[in-house]
Design a protein around this motif. Structure first.
Motif, PDB file in Angstrom:
ATOM      1  N   LEU A 246      14.608  -5.568  10.666  1.00 19.44           N
ATOM      2  CA  LEU A 246      14.247  -4.404  11.474  1.00 19.44           C
ATOM      3  C   LEU A 246      13.004  -4.678  12.310  1.00 19.44           C
ATOM      4  CD1 LEU A 246      15.213  -1.390  11.879  1.00 19.44           C
ATOM      5  CD2 LEU A 246      13.411  -0.762  10.245  1.00 19.44           C
ATOM      6  N   ARG A 247      12.465  -5.898  12.219  1.00 21.22           N
ATOM      7  CA  ARG A 247      11.240  -6.319  12.926  1.00 21.22           C
ATOM      8  C   ARG A 247      10.002  -5.582  12.411  1.00 21.22           C
ATOM      9  NH1 ARG A 247      14.293  -5.150  18.224  1.00 21.22           N
ATOM     10  NH2 ARG A 247      15.951  -6.694  18.116  1.00 21.22           N
ATOM     11  N   THR A 248      10.029  -5.241  11.141  1.00 19.68           N
ATOM     12  CA  THR A 248       8.886  -4.614  10.495  1.00 19.68           C
ATOM     13  C   THR A 248       8.372  -5.581   9.434  1.00 19.68           C
ATOM     14  OG1 THR A 248       9.701  -2.366  10.862  1.00 19.68           O
ATOM     15  CG2 THR A 248       8.122  -2.675   9.085  1.00 19.68           C
ATOM     16  N   HIS A 249       7.201  -6.133   9.678  1.00 19.25           N
ATOM     17  CA  HIS A 249       6.650  -7.164   8.797  1.00 19.25           C
ATOM     18  C   HIS A 249       5.367  -6.648   8.148  1.00 19.25           C
ATOM     19  CE1 HIS A 249       9.532  -9.710  10.842  1.00 19.25           C
ATOM     20  NE2 HIS A 249       8.987  -9.385  11.997  1.00 19.25           N
ATOM     21  N   PHE A 250       5.278  -6.753   6.837  1.00 22.15           N
ATOM     22  CA  PHE A 250       4.101  -6.303   6.112  1.00 22.15           C
ATOM     23  C   PHE A 250       3.185  -7.481   5.803  1.00 22.15           C
ATOM     24  CE2 PHE A 250       6.928  -2.747   5.477  1.00 22.15           C
ATOM     25  CZ  PHE A 250       6.068  -1.655   5.539  1.00 22.15           C
ATOM     26  N   ASP A 251       1.895  -7.240   5.966  1.00 22.93           N
ATOM     27  CA  ASP A 251       0.901  -8.263   5.645  1.00 22.93           C
ATOM     28  C   ASP A 251       0.614  -8.304   4.151  1.00 22.93           C
ATOM     29  OD1 ASP A 251       0.251  -8.860   8.493  1.00 22.93           O
ATOM     30  OD2 ASP A 251      -0.461  -6.791   8.464  1.00 22.93           O
ATOM     31  N   VAL A 252       0.684  -7.153   3.506  1.00 23.00           N
ATOM     32  CA  VAL A 252       0.361  -7.046   2.081  1.00 23.00           C
ATOM     33  C   VAL A 252       1.459  -6.260   1.375  1.00 23.00           C
ATOM     34  CG1 VAL A 252      -1.255  -6.120   0.372  1.00 23.00           C
ATOM     35  CG2 VAL A 252      -2.139  -7.137   2.485  1.00 23.00           C
ATOM     36  N   TRP A 253       1.984  -6.836   0.299  1.00 20.67           N
ATOM     37  CA  TRP A 253       2.896  -6.125  -0.606  1.00 20.67           C
ATOM     38  C   TRP A 253       2.078  -5.879  -1.866  1.00 20.67           C
ATOM     39  CZ3 TRP A 253       8.124  -5.038   0.548  1.00 20.67           C
ATOM     40  CH2 TRP A 253       8.548  -5.524   1.793  1.00 20.67           C
ATOM     41  N   PHE A 254       1.568  -4.664  -1.988  1.00 16.24           N
ATOM     42  CA  PHE A 254       0.594  -4.378  -3.039  1.00 16.24           C
ATOM     43  C   PHE A 254       1.287  -3.812  -4.274  1.00 16.24           C
ATOM     44  CE2 PHE A 254      -2.783  -2.512  -5.401  1.00 16.24           C
ATOM     45  CZ  PHE A 254      -3.925  -3.233  -5.081  1.00 16.24           C
ATOM     46  N   SER A 255       1.124  -4.490  -5.395  1.00 16.96           N
ATOM     47  CA  SER A 255       1.751  -4.087  -6.655  1.00 16.96           C
ATOM     48  C   SER A 255       0.905  -3.049  -7.380  1.00 16.96           C
ATOM     49  CB  SER A 255       1.924  -5.324  -7.538  1.00 16.96           C
ATOM     50  OG  SER A 255       2.140  -4.961  -8.884  1.00 16.96           O
ATOM     51  N   GLU A 256       1.552  -1.934  -7.761  1.00 14.92           N
ATOM     52  CA  GLU A 256       0.849  -0.915  -8.548  1.00 14.92           C
ATOM     53  C   GLU A 256       0.393  -1.507  -9.880  1.00 14.92           C
ATOM     54  OE1 GLU A 256       1.579   3.501 -10.572  1.00 14.92           O
ATOM     55  OE2 GLU A 256       3.204   2.509  -9.472  1.00 14.92           O
ATOM     56  N   ARG A 257       1.207  -2.390 -10.436  1.00 12.84           N
ATOM     57  CA  ARG A 257       0.841  -3.024 -11.705  1.00 12.84           C
ATOM     58  C   ARG A 257      -0.514  -3.721 -11.610  1.00 12.84           C
ATOM     59  NH1 ARG A 257       6.199  -6.504 -13.426  1.00 12.84           N
ATOM     60  NH2 ARG A 257       7.619  -4.762 -13.887  1.00 12.84           N
ATOM     61  N   SER A 258      -0.754  -4.348 -10.456  1.00 13.99           N
ATOM     62  CA  SER A 258      -1.975  -5.153 -10.316  1.00 13.99           C
ATOM     63  C   SER A 258      -3.231  -4.307 -10.473  1.00 13.99           C
ATOM     64  CB  SER A 258      -1.982  -5.871  -8.967  1.00 13.99           C
ATOM     65  OG  SER A 258      -2.130  -4.946  -7.897  1.00 13.99           O
ATOM     66  N   LEU A 259      -3.140  -3.029 -10.139  1.00 11.68           N
ATOM     67  CA  LEU A 259      -4.296  -2.152 -10.308  1.00 11.68           C
ATOM     68  C   LEU A 259      -4.686  -2.060 -11.777  1.00 11.68           C
ATOM     69  CD1 LEU A 259      -3.273   0.802  -7.971  1.00 11.68           C
ATOM     70  CD2 LEU A 259      -5.157  -0.782  -7.585  1.00 11.68           C
ATOM     71  N   HIS A 260      -3.689  -2.030 -12.641  1.00  6.95           N
ATOM     72  CA  HIS A 260      -3.941  -1.870 -14.076  1.00  6.95           C
ATOM     73  C   HIS A 260      -4.246  -3.216 -14.732  1.00  6.95           C
ATOM     74  CE1 HIS A 260      -2.613   2.371 -14.034  1.00  6.95           C
ATOM     75  NE2 HIS A 260      -1.874   1.951 -13.013  1.00  6.95           N
ATOM     76  N   ASP A 261      -3.613  -4.272 -14.240  1.00 11.49           N
ATOM     77  CA  ASP A 261      -3.857  -5.594 -14.810  1.00 11.49           C
ATOM     78  C   ASP A 261      -5.248  -6.112 -14.474  1.00 11.49           C
ATOM     79  OD1 ASP A 261      -1.291  -5.449 -15.751  1.00 11.49           O
ATOM     80  OD2 ASP A 261      -0.425  -6.732 -14.186  1.00 11.49           O
ATOM     81  N   SER A 262      -5.819  -5.624 -13.374  1.00 13.88           N
ATOM     82  CA  SER A 262      -7.125  -6.133 -12.917  1.00 13.88           C
ATOM     83  C   SER A 262      -8.290  -5.196 -13.246  1.00 13.88           C
ATOM     84  CB  SER A 262      -7.085  -6.346 -11.408  1.00 13.88           C
ATOM     85  OG  SER A 262      -6.884  -5.103 -10.736  1.00 13.88           O
ATOM     86  N   ASP A 263      -8.046  -4.165 -14.040  1.00 15.00           N
ATOM     87  CA  ASP A 263      -9.080  -3.177 -14.391  1.00 15.00           C
ATOM     88  C   ASP A 263      -9.558  -2.372 -13.191  1.00 15.00           C
ATOM     89  OD1 ASP A 263      -9.081  -3.902 -17.119  1.00 15.00           O
ATOM     90  OD2 ASP A 263     -10.477  -5.550 -16.739  1.00 15.00           O
ATOM     91  N   SER A 264      -8.750  -2.338 -12.138  1.00 14.25           N
ATOM     92  CA  SER A 264      -9.147  -1.572 -10.950  1.00 14.25           C
ATOM     93  C   SER A 264      -9.198  -0.075 -11.227  1.00 14.25           C
ATOM     94  CB  SER A 264      -8.177  -1.851  -9.796  1.00 14.25           C
ATOM     95  OG  SER A 264      -8.296  -3.167  -9.339  1.00 14.25           O
ATOM     96  N   VAL A 265      -8.366   0.389 -12.156  1.00 14.52           N
ATOM     97  CA  VAL A 265      -8.357   1.820 -12.468  1.00 14.52           C
ATOM     98  C   VAL A 265      -9.688   2.227 -13.086  1.00 14.52           C
ATOM     99  CG1 VAL A 265      -7.271   3.626 -13.844  1.00 14.52           C
ATOM    100  CG2 VAL A 265      -5.849   1.906 -12.707  1.00 14.52           C
ATOM    101  N   GLU A 266     -10.155   1.465 -14.054  1.00 16.58           N
ATOM    102  CA  GLU A 266     -11.437   1.787 -14.678  1.00 16.58           C
ATOM    103  C   GLU A 266     -12.578   1.643 -13.673  1.00 16.58           C
ATOM    104  OE1 GLU A 266     -13.875   3.370 -17.171  1.00 16.58           O
ATOM    105  OE2 GLU A 266     -11.755   3.113 -17.686  1.00 16.58           O
ATOM    106  N   HIS A 267     -12.450   0.669 -12.784  1.00 14.29           N
ATOM    107  CA  HIS A 267     -13.473   0.508 -11.747  1.00 14.29           C
ATOM    108  C   HIS A 267     -13.510   1.741 -10.837  1.00 14.29           C
ATOM    109  CE1 HIS A 267     -16.096  -1.333  -8.814  1.00 14.29           C
ATOM    110  NE2 HIS A 267     -15.197  -1.154  -7.856  1.00 14.29           N
TER     111      HIS A 267
END
Length: 553
Positions: A246-267
């Motif tokens: 569709l000619r729509t290209h994303f620069d970042v595919w951000f995983s919701e899991r990564s927020l929890h795996d990296s302690d971003s939620v507590e941060h």
């Protein structure tokens, strides 16, 4: 002469009046002057109300100030006349040579024409699809995929750095249900009642079995994880491939899991504590969003210790801001209307200003009709019409263009026959045909040995139709800047349609190429440059929409 050039000439004229002591402006001369095309052609090429704006500060009558400015601006070689109208409006006519020079400027600028640096230095995060990796993308996603990508393109065209971001909802119970559905199909069984039932589930299950030999012999709990994780990866790859088509290209595919795996939620919680926006009540952790207009405070951690979705939303926003993005733009579907207030309050809770660091846009629903019936069901996806089917049914160009050309806050009902029609009633065909026609004229000129270069007499472009077309071309930079500012890429589409119409009127009355044994004249050369400039403008505008500019149709 572009509106921007005329604005600069007016600023220079005001500066001369002030420097010579003929005018007093305590606050100084403005850096820009708004110049607009009048609605009535007889009023001139352009008009400005700057005298009305400055008169009180200057301590003079608006008409007197307009007259002073009129007498000064006509000393500019590019201005043919300036007339005072009404209470102090100034109507301006541009000389044929100055106006005709624009065609050469467009040709010289090429692909960069229409672009600016008004947002240079701005780092924008644009999140315009948030989807579960548990099935095909659907019609709602398709609208945002087209509009979001076009929005990113127009914002980039004003000098900003834009990161296109896809938020992958890869956490939560739906992922286990997804894995269980694939596992059931692989064993020839029905998925759970609350599972996924489209035909794609069986296809995807077969791909998992082919990719992981022996998966069906694994213990049940291990098997579930294999189907969930491999199916997730395969389904996400399919979403990525369809969006690329569709000619729509994303620069970042951000995983919701990564927020929890990296302690971003507590941060994120730490940031809220620093701002004094967290409190405990009834065994749960809350955010004081009512401090900033939300209808109720929001739970982040339930009394059983389980995190809410809003905890992830908060952590994700903090993560974006700490990656240096300002602003963060969210494009959400109609069913997320209630999120505007809570997201705005959340941004305020972490110390930001909603509307500045955070922008939330809501899009309305789309219906597509075929043979008078709404498309609702999909053989492959079950209860949704998938992006893949829409691409196959309608095509990338008409699908993108049609979805982009309407304001996103308006519901749409579109017809497949209208979108795919090869007639002038179909806007995308109309604009693309104009581009192809322009390209054909340039090919015919080349066959006659006539080339487009900078050596033409700009004053030859003096007829009414030529002037109309030149003024239309001059508007592209302003249209792009306004579309970026308002986050409204549909303005570019409507501009292209108007410009294509203006070109056709020009071509109906102004012969571009010599006929028979007729000699090539300065008028032919000048009009050919105008044709080349118009082709460039249509190509640039279509490019901003992610739509092709065909050379032949």
């Amino acid at each position: 002469m572009t509106p921007e050039q005329l604005s600069s000439a007016l600023v220079a004229a005001l500066t001369r009046l002030v420097d010579d002591g003929r005018l007093t402006l305590p606050d100084g001369v403005p850096s820009t002057v708004l110049v607009e095309r009048p609605k009535v052609r007889e009023h001139g090429d352009y008009a400005t109300n700057i005298a009305l704006q400055l008169a009180k500060r200057a301590g003079v009558n608006p008409r007197d100030l307009a007259q002073q400015l009129a007498e000064e601006i006509v000393t500019d070689d590019g201005v043919a006349s300036a007339e005072v109208a009404g209470p102090g409006f100034l109507n301006l006519r541009v000389s044929a040579g100055a106006q005709g020079a624009l065609a050469g400027q467009v040709v010289t600028a090429g692909d960069s024409y229409g672009r600016s640096d008004v947002n240079a230095g701005q780092k924008v995060n644009l999140e315009f699809i948030s989807a579960n990796p548990t099935g095909p993308l659907h019609l709602g996603h398709t609208r945002w995929a087209a509009v979001g990508d076009a929005m990113a393109r127009v914002i980039e065209a004003t000098g900003a750095e834009v990161t296109r971001e896809f938020y992958v909802n890869d956490r939560g119970n739906q992922m286990d249900v997804f894995g269980a559905s694939l596992m059931a199909r692989a064993h020839g069984e029905e998925p759970p009642d609350d599972g996924y039932h489209g035909a794609y589930v069986a296809d995807l299950a077969a791909k998992v079995v082919a990719e992981v030999p022996g998966v069906l012999d694994q213990p049940a709990d291990e098997q579930l994880v294999t189907f969930r994780e491999t199916g997730y990866r395969l389904q996400l790859a399919e979403q990525q491939a369809e969006l690329d088509e569709l000619r729509t290209h994303f620069d970042v595919w951000f995983s919701e899991r990564s927020l929890h795996d990296s302690d971003s939620v507590e941060h994120g919680f730490d940031r809220l504590r620093e701002q004094g926006r967290l409190f405990e009540a009834d065994g749960a952790t809350w955010m004081r969003t009512t401090d900033f207009g939300d209808d109720k405070d929001r739970v982040l951690v339930r009394s059983n210790g389980e995190l809410t979705y809003f905890a992830s939303d908060t952590a994700y926003y903090v993560n974006k801001r700490e990656r240096g993005f300002d602003p963060c733009i969210y494009l959400l579907g109609a069913d997320h209307h209630g999120y505007v207030g809570r997201l705005s309050a959340m941004a305020a809770c972490v110390g930001d200003t909603p509307g500045e660091q955070l922008e939330v846009l809501i899009g309305q629903l789309v219906k597509i009709l075929q043979d008078g019936e709404e498309l609702k069901l999909s053989k492959r996806a079950g209860t949704i019409v998938s992006l893949r089917e829409l691409i196959d049914l309608i095509g990338v160009d008409p699908l993108r263009y049609t979805l982009i050309r309407y304001p996103v806050d308006s519901p749409l009902t579109l017809d497949v026959a209208d979108m795919t029609s090869k007639s002038n009633d179909n806007p995308v065909y109309y604009v693309q045909y104009a581009h192809a026609r322009l390209a054909s004229i340039l090919r015919n000129a080349a066959d006659l040995g006539i080339t487009v270069d900078g050596s033409y007499d700009a004053s030859q472009l003096s007829t009414e139709r030529e002037g109309d077309l030149l003024r239309a071309l001059a508007e592209l930079p302003r249209v792009v800047a306004r579309a970026a500012e308002l986050r409204e890429p549909h303005r570019v589409a409507r501009y292209l349609e108007d410009t294509a119409s203006t070109f056709h009127k020009f071509y109906d009355t102004c012969r571009v190429l010599p006929q028979g044994d007729e000699d090539v004249t300065d008028l032919h050369r000048a009009r050919l440059v105008l044709v080349a400039a118009t082709r460039q403008v249509l190509a640039n505008g279509l490019g901003l929409l992610g739509v092709s500019a065909p050379e032949r149709m």
